[in-house]
Design a protein around this motif. Structure first.
Motif, mmCIF file in Angstrom:
data_model
loop_
_atom_site.group_PDB
_atom_site.id
_atom_site.type_symbol
_atom_site.label_atom_id
_atom_site.label_comp_id
_atom_site.label_asym_id
_atom_site.label_seq_id
_atom_site.Cartn_x
_atom_site.Cartn_y
_atom_site.Cartn_z
ATOM 1 N N UNK A 157 0.852 -1.190 0.000
ATOM 2 C CA UNK A 157 0.000 0.000 0.000
ATOM 3 C C UNK A 157 0.882 1.232 0.000
ATOM 4 N N UNK A 158 0.519 2.278 -0.751
ATOM 5 C CA UNK A 158 1.219 3.544 -0.561
ATOM 6 C C UNK A 158 0.979 4.005 0.876
ATOM 7 N N UNK A 159 2.033 4.311 1.611
ATOM 8 C CA UNK A 159 1.877 4.639 3.025
ATOM 9 C C UNK A 159 0.946 5.821 3.226
ATOM 10 N N UNK A 160 0.051 5.669 4.183
ATOM 11 C CA UNK A 160 -1.022 6.596 4.573
ATOM 12 C C UNK A 160 -2.331 6.317 3.841
ATOM 13 N N UNK A 161 -2.310 5.480 2.794
ATOM 14 C CA UNK A 161 -3.558 5.132 2.109
ATOM 15 C C UNK A 161 -4.373 4.175 2.979
ATOM 16 N N UNK A 162 -5.692 4.307 2.902
ATOM 17 C CA UNK A 162 -6.582 3.365 3.555
ATOM 18 C C UNK A 162 -6.758 2.149 2.648
ATOM 19 N N UNK A 163 -6.688 0.963 3.219
ATOM 20 C CA UNK A 163 -6.725 -0.250 2.408
ATOM 21 C C UNK A 163 -8.036 -0.381 1.647
ATOM 22 N N UNK A 164 -9.122 0.074 2.258
ATOM 23 C CA UNK A 164 -10.425 -0.037 1.599
ATOM 24 C C UNK A 164 -10.754 1.189 0.757
ATOM 25 N N UNK A 165 -10.389 2.377 1.269
ATOM 26 C CA UNK A 165 -10.871 3.627 0.674
ATOM 27 C C UNK A 165 -9.815 4.422 -0.083
ATOM 28 N N UNK A 166 -8.600 3.906 -0.159
ATOM 29 C CA UNK A 166 -7.595 4.529 -1.008
ATOM 30 C C UNK A 166 -6.917 5.750 -0.406
ATOM 31 N N UNK A 167 -6.531 6.712 -1.253
ATOM 32 C CA UNK A 167 -5.709 7.838 -0.800
ATOM 33 C C UNK A 167 -6.467 8.749 0.156
ATOM 34 N N UNK A 168 -5.769 9.306 1.145
ATOM 35 C CA UNK A 168 -6.424 10.193 2.110
ATOM 36 C C UNK A 168 -6.824 11.516 1.461
ATOM 37 N N UNK A 169 -7.874 12.107 1.999
ATOM 38 C CA UNK A 169 -8.352 13.388 1.487
ATOM 39 C C UNK A 169 -7.601 14.557 2.100
ATOM 40 N N UNK A 170 -6.879 14.292 3.188
ATOM 41 C CA UNK A 170 -6.095 15.338 3.838
ATOM 42 C C UNK A 170 -4.895 14.683 4.501
ATOM 43 N N UNK A 171 -3.986 15.509 5.002
ATOM 44 C CA UNK A 171 -2.816 14.978 5.692
ATOM 45 C C UNK A 171 -1.630 14.823 4.769
ATOM 46 N N UNK A 172 -0.529 14.273 5.289
ATOM 47 C CA UNK A 172 0.727 14.224 4.524
ATOM 48 C C UNK A 172 0.651 13.359 3.280
ATOM 49 N N UNK A 173 -0.254 12.368 3.253
ATOM 50 C CA UNK A 173 -0.329 11.489 2.096
ATOM 51 C C UNK A 173 -1.289 11.931 1.013
ATOM 52 N N UNK A 174 -1.934 13.079 1.206
ATOM 53 C CA UNK A 174 -2.856 13.555 0.168
ATOM 54 C C UNK A 174 -2.096 13.822 -1.133
ATOM 55 N N UNK A 175 -2.526 13.202 -2.204
ATOM 56 C CA UNK A 175 -1.870 13.377 -3.494
ATOM 57 C C UNK A 175 -0.689 12.461 -3.715
ATOM 58 N N UNK A 176 -0.382 11.585 -2.756
ATOM 59 C CA UNK A 176 0.749 10.668 -2.908
ATOM 60 C C UNK A 176 0.357 9.547 -3.863
ATOM 61 N N UNK A 177 1.074 9.459 -4.964
ATOM 62 C CA UNK A 177 0.801 8.453 -5.993
ATOM 63 C C UNK A 177 2.148 7.911 -6.478
#
Length: 236
Positions: A157-177
């Motif tokens: 998983x890309x770190x900070x992504x939720x396993x079920x819901x994918x990339x976070x909408x806010x926080x350090x991992x927003x936009x991490x691809x």
């Protein structure tokens, strides 16, 4: 046709069953997972394109996979550098760490400085069991991963992504691809949002176990421990 995915709950149950009815030890599973990660790096970053691999490890099993991958990469002729700020006191992780130190693999506490000298990065910080907020010292590390031009391979998983819901909408991992992802055992639901190169690794499931959990066994070739699939898990 997309490969069927494995939820976080079922991933934990499958790991547990592999270590009970499946008769695997956690050492074996981690070794096979880390071996597959190292093979994905070899595909993405052949040594002639740059040998300096920065491995960012979290405190759990995902970090353990990164430790194993680094050892294999050293033996392939790469030059791994470890960022492992929360080193586990668990005996298994201590052994994996010692194996790297015996090879004189350097450990650093300055991720951003090491990033300036890296040709490729392994993101082995958080895996399928991650939930909640990213805690120190990892927010700045994930921000750096998001902003770097150095290619990143995420483990499971890309770190900070939720396993079920994918990339976070806010926080350090927003936009991490990241450029690439290696899904261990099977893709997780987050692959719906992933856009890069995608590998499956972990060549140890029996047909019976795969059927029980509703999974597709990829067609691994020869001695390969990985197989490349479409970004969202489609068979190529």
């Amino acid at each position: 046709m997309a490969l069927r995915t494995l939820s976080a709950k079922n991933a934990a149950a499958l790991d547990s069953e592999l270590m009970s009815a499946g008769a695997f030890s956690i050492d074996q599973l981690m070794e096979l997972a880390g071996l597959s990660v190292s093979q994905a790096v070899f595909k993405l970053q052949p040594p002639h394109k740059g040998k300096r691999i920065l491995v960012a490890c979290g405190p759990g099993n995902n970090g353990g996979d990164g430790l194993v991958a680094a050892r294999h990469l050293w033996h392939y002729g790469y030059q791994p550098t470890m960022y492992y700020p929360k080193q586990s006191k668990n005996e298994l992780y201590q052994r994996l760490t010692k194996q790297l130190k015996d090879l004189n693999v350097p450990f650093t506490e300055d991720f951003e400085a090491a990033l300036k000298h890296a040709d490729h990065i392994i993101d082995a910080i958080f895996g399928f069991s991650f939930s909640g907020e990213v805690r120190e010292p990892f927010p700045k590390v994930i921000e750096a991963l998001r902003g770097t031009s150095v290619p990143v391979l995420a483990v499971d998983a890309p770190s900070s992504w939720d396993i079920e819901d994918g990339p976070p909408l806010s926080g350090p991992g927003r936009g991490f691809q990241p450029e690439a992802l290696i899904s261990l055992t099977a893709p997780k639901p987050l692959v719906k949002w992933f856009k890069g190169r995608h590998f499956i690794g972990g060549r140890f499931l029996s047909p019976e176990m795969a059927e029980k959990y509703g999974l597709d066994l990829p067609s691994y070739g020869g001695i390969e421990q990985i197989v490349e699939v479409g970004a969202e898990g489609q068979k190529l």
